[in-house]
Design an enzyme around this catalytic site. Structure first.
Site, short mmCIF file in Angstrom:
data_model
loop_
_atom_site.label_atom_id
_atom_site.label_comp_id
_atom_site.label_asym_id
_atom_site.label_seq_id
_atom_site.Cartn_x
_atom_site.Cartn_y
_atom_site.Cartn_z
N GLU A 144 -9.43 4.48 6.26
CA GLU A 144 -8.62 4.81 7.44
C GLU A 144 -9.42 5.52 8.53
OE1 GLU A 144 -6.10 3.30 7.76
OE2 GLU A 144 -5.37 2.86 5.75
N ALA A 201 1.60 -0.70 10.91
CA ALA A 201 1.05 -2.00 10.55
C ALA A 201 0.32 -1.88 9.22
CB ALA A 201 0.08 -2.49 11.63
N MET A 202 0.08 -3.04 8.59
CA MET A 202 -0.58 -3.06 7.28
C MET A 202 -1.56 -4.22 7.22
SD MET A 202 -1.09 -1.92 4.31
CE MET A 202 -2.24 -2.71 3.19
N GLU A 203 -2.79 -3.93 6.74
CA GLU A 203 -3.92 -4.83 6.90
C GLU A 203 -4.04 -5.90 5.82
OE1 GLU A 203 -5.61 -1.18 4.61
OE2 GLU A 203 -4.16 -1.53 6.20
N ASN A 204 -2.95 -6.35 5.21
CA ASN A 204 -3.05 -7.38 4.17
C ASN A 204 -4.06 -8.46 4.60
OD1 ASN A 204 -0.54 -6.18 3.02
ND2 ASN A 204 0.37 -7.16 4.80
N GLU A 264 -6.31 -2.79 12.39
CA GLU A 264 -6.01 -3.62 11.20
C GLU A 264 -7.07 -4.69 10.99
OE1 GLU A 264 -3.84 -2.32 9.41
OE2 GLU A 264 -2.93 -1.06 10.95
N GLU A 322 0.85 -1.20 0.00
CA GLU A 322 0.00 0.00 0.00
C GLU A 322 0.88 1.25 0.00
OE1 GLU A 322 -4.08 1.68 2.03
OE2 GLU A 322 -2.70 0.60 3.31
#
Length: 890
Positions: free
Chosen positions: A354, A296-299, A332, A159
């Protein structure tokens, strides 16, 4: 995505200026990919080489060709492509006559001698690239193995637009497809992707490798695809709704994953109940990554985190960090529905992802941890931060037209996240929880596996609530800024009549433009402070409200609970009536801090003298609530930045010491048995303030406790480490500095390294300041942390100019290291915005005029505006503040 940890949330402040909004540069010409060719499925094989730090891959992409075309255009960046061909529906293969790769547009265009017919086709190709060190695309993350060897993991961060750095693709959120991922990896490494593992077989020609295939994903956007290959341990559990949850940790640190596991297994069923939609994947993995640019990243199904945002060490993690981890996990996992299942159509609607996830993380943490009193903290940490940025002329609407990918990074800011969450909280209150939940379910059910515009959300919420949601909310998402509600009051017999007038609130105190909002207004009175006495919707410029049987001798307050996204300006007599209610705590905490924050914003804008705030600050000396003290601390921090430029800063420091001394004595240094979570947070805040402003008793005790900690005789509680480290480092000599470096090198937990490295910036010694800046750029500090060490230096008066000079000298190295993006944007903001003179504004302006960094233009304009506001504020109030403080004889 979560930008960063709580310690990344540094204060900015604003004041008065005549500066007009600077016109932003024209966006670069940008075109989205042509609509005539669309992917429906990707079959991708990736083979990372963890020694040479390169990777190779191949893919077959099933295409839907809408109309005959001689061109296929897709995204690719920093990849070598080969063996390109297209297999048509009838089985015929054709190769492109030419392949044009553009680094400017980040695309490849395949041209063919004859038109490809409409229908289904398969594009196949091979590619290779570098496991870069930029923390974007598929990159390398360094760690030390159990036997002390330096090794690398392969990690992805896509992202907003970096999937194209890993595999050629249609890298736009609306172009959803299904994915089959296969990884070719060494036998002794853990391979992970979005979906569960389906099969694992030895590599046919290399006995050291295995081929791991993962199940097919649901329809999803490219930015949510994830791959991790490395050495990890894990803890696992199954949620009450049957989802297998795993938390992956560095080897040997499974214990540190247990808190996040406990949170995640409770969050998933909570969201299932809240949204009335089950989590759609069979597993949920959370993994701690050593090098990670954001929080953090919500994959989907494989959420990646900074170690500090996931791992909890029972002996070394502070209460504030534990709370932050709960919020990040909640954020997340909210995205798994809101963002992943239903995705914004284009980055213009980023705030949908977001802002909503930021709101829901608080709902969720409030449900799991009521003792955190998290909604009160929302106001000081989220709501107020949004207002502070949004009163600048160089703010932007929640919805920003986004074209070129470089523009996306810049809107991962306090408007998309904090203002987004604040207006959704206001909407939630306006609609009521029942209608809000019903509307959310309607929205998610209607658009699952699809893409949406903001208007789709308003439509679902309107249907559920029968209220004019789109009409009300478009005034909040499509306009920059927010209103100031000015109150006038007169008595009509037994009734109080209020006249409410709205106008845009601007930090420079100017009258604003003709913007108008539909404002949900609520009012409380002295008769029952915790109850809303009247609710209305302010739809016009001005309106009158009659409060029956409210006498002129009692107080009236707008915005109980500080839910409405606006500032309130009271006439002096109404404000005077509220002060005793602050002192005797008749007003609830959210209202005490709301009155104070509104007044402080009026001071910054020049509507009221700073001396009025200093007077009201003294009404808080007997305050005991953590969140109210947080609001006080935020105000004091801004005044400190401003007054550090004056010759009477020491008098201000004495004023702050007196302000905090009573609460400091009440709390003491030792935690009480069964102490409330918020008192633990408050002790850290108060001792930190007393230490920062030179309280002799606190400084002496901090030194003593640090010596015992370094000597391993008495370990410092995790909650006291940050205030103790900063207090001691502020007075540090070479020997103390070396002691801190030794502690840093011995620390195994990333949270502790982070805490120490950010404390180093507190030094006031010019030689040590230079050493800290050099240390920030050294190999001892991970790239993800460098920026925050430099920022910590810029937060002090002696460090401010040094950090700016250092940035100018190392500007190119920093830009090359991060290639723009979130970290560089944050660095520019915090090292520039605390200057207070027109000369410095001109210097910053001239520097960036010659050095355009894509994606940072708006940040630079905001900083310039803030510097000029600071200068005007100091010029306006400096002498009256000096006299007021002198007259106190501190």
């Amino acid at each position: 995505m979560t930008p960063g940890g709580p310690s990344l949330q540094l204060n900015n402040f604003v004041g008065q200026s005549e500066a007009a909004a600077v016109i932003m540069p024209e966006p670069k010409p940008f075109e989205r990919l042509p609509a005539m060719v669309r992917p429906t499925h990707y079959n991708i094989t990736l083979q990372p080489n963890l020694v040479k730090c390169v990777f190779q891959g191949s893919e077959e992409i099933t295409l839907d060709i809408k109309e005959p075309t001689r061109e296929i255009k897709f995204n690719t960046l920093e990849l070598s492509l080969r063996d390109i061909k297209v297999r048509l529906g009838e089985g015929e293969s054709v190769k492109p006559s030419s392949t044009d790769i553009s680094t400017t547009t980040e695309t490849a265009t395949l041209s063919f001698d004859r038109p490809l017919p409409a229908g289904t086709a398969t594009l196949s190709l091979s590619f290779s690239g570098e496991l870069n060190d930029k923390m974007k695309g598929m990159y390398r993350s360094k760690y030390t193995s159990v036997d002390g060897e330096e090794r690398y993991s392969a990690v992805t961060q896509f992202e907003a637009t970096d999937a194209r750095r890993c595999f050629p693709c249609w890298d736009e959120p609306a172009l959803k497809a299904t994915f089959d991922i296969t990884l070719v990896v060494p036998h002794d490494r853990i391979p992970l992707s979005n979906m569960p593992e389906e099969s694992r077989v030895p590599h046919e020609s290399d006995s050291n490798l295995q081929v791991v295939k993962f199940s097919r994903s649901p329809l999803m956007s490219t930015y949510l695809v994830a791959v991790v290959v490395g050495e990890y341990d894990h803890v696992e559990d199954t949620s009450s709704d049957g989802i297998k949850v795993r938390v992956y940790t560095p080897v040997g640190k499974q214990e540190q994953g247990k808190f996040a596991l406990e949170v995640a297994t409770k969050v998933l069923p909570y969201y299932k109940e809240y949204f009335k939609i089950a989590y759609p994947l069979p597993k949920m993995d959370l993994i701690a990554i050593a090098d990670f640019s954001v929080g953090a990243m919500e994959n989907w199904g494989l959420v990646t985190y900074r170690e500090t945002c996931l791992l909890v060490d029972p002996h070394n993690t502070s209460a504030s960090q534990r709370q932050w981890i709960a919020l990040v996990v909640g954020h997340e996992l909210a995205h798994q529905w809101f963002g992943n299942l239903v995705t914004m159509e284009w980055w213009t609607h980023l705030w949908l992802n977001e802002g909503y996830a930021t709101f829901v993380e608080f709902l969720c943490v409030d449900h799991l941890f009521p003792e955190y009193d998290i909604w009160t903290q929302f106001v000081t940490n989220t709501y107020v931060r949004a207002l502070e940025l949004d009163c600048l002329k160089n703010s932007h609407p929640i919805e920003v037209p986004v074209g070129h990918p470089s523009e996306v990074d810049e809107i991962f800011d306090d408007i998309s996240y904090s203002k987004g969450a604040s207006v959704i909280r206001m909407l939630h209150c306006y609609l009521g929880d029942k209608d809000f939940r019903a509307g959310m379910n309607k929205y998610l059910t209607r658009h699952q596996y699809g893409n949406t515009y903001t208007e789709d959300l308003w439509s679902a919420l309107s249907e559920a609530s029968k209220k004019p949601v789109a009409e009300v909310m478009s005034t909040w998402t499509k306009q920059t800024g927010f209103p100031m509600i000015t109150v006038a009051s007169h008595q009509d017999g037994d009734n109080r009549v209020l006249t409410l007038t709205q106008q845009r609130f601007l930090a420079d105190g100017s009258a604003g433009d003709s913007s108008q909002w539909m404002v949900p207004i609520s009012i409380s009175t002295q008769e029952d402070p915790s109850k809303v006495a009247q609710e209305l919707l302010l739809e016009s410029r001005t309106m009158q409200v009659v409060l029956e049987n409210v006498s002129e001798s009692t107080w009236v307050k707008l915005n109980p609970g500080t839910v409405g996204y606006y500032r309130t300006q009271y006439p002096p007599e109404m404000l005077t009536q509220l002060i005793p209610a602050i002192q005797d705590k008749c007003l609830p905490p959210l209202d005490r801090l709301g009155v104070f924050n509104d007044l402080f914003s009026m001071v910054q804008a020049g509507h009221t003298s700073t001396v009025e705030v200093l007077k009201i600050l003294r009404a808080f000396e007997d305050e005991e609530d953590f969140t109210v003290w947080s609001a006080v601390h935020n105000c004091v921090a801004r005044l400190n930045q401003l007054l550090s430029h004056t010759d009477f800063h020491s008098t201000f420091a004495a004023f702050v010491r007196q302000l905090f001394s009573r609460i400091g004595q009440r709390l003491g240094w030792e935690a009480k048995p069964g102490e409330k979570h918020l008192d633990t947070l408050l002790r850290s805040l108060v001792l930190g303030q007393l230490g920062l402003y030179g309280d002799k008793g606190v400084v002496g005790e901090a030194r003593k406790r640090l010596s015992a900690h370094v000597a391993h005789t008495t370990t410092l509680p995790a909650d006291l480490r940050s205030p103790v480290y900063k207090t001691v480092v502020a007075q540090a000599d070479e020997k103390t500095y070396e002691q801190m470096l030794k502690l840093y090198r011995e620390a195994d937990l990333h949270e502790e390294k982070d805490r120490i490295s950010r404390s180093l910036g507190a030094t006031r010694d010019p030689n040590l300041i230079q050493r800290v800046l050099q240390f920030a750029m050294s190999s001892e500090v991970r790239n993800q942390d460098t920026v925050f060490v430099i920022i910590s230096v810029a937060m002090t008066a002696p460090g401010r100019s040094a950090a700016w000079a250092f940035f100018k000298k190392h500007y190119q190295e920093l830009v090359d290291r991060y290639e723009g993006g979130y970290l560089v944007t944050r660095l520019i903001k915090y090292i520039t915005e605390n200057f207070t003179s027109e000369d410095m504004a001109r210097e910053v302006e001239a520097f960036f005029k010659d050095r355009q960094i894509p994606g940072t233009e708006r940040t630079v304009q905001q900083s310039l505006e803030t510097i000029r506001l600071n200068a005007a504020w100091l010029n306006r109030d400096q002498q009256t503040i000096k006299k007021y403080l002198a007259d106190l004889h501190l």
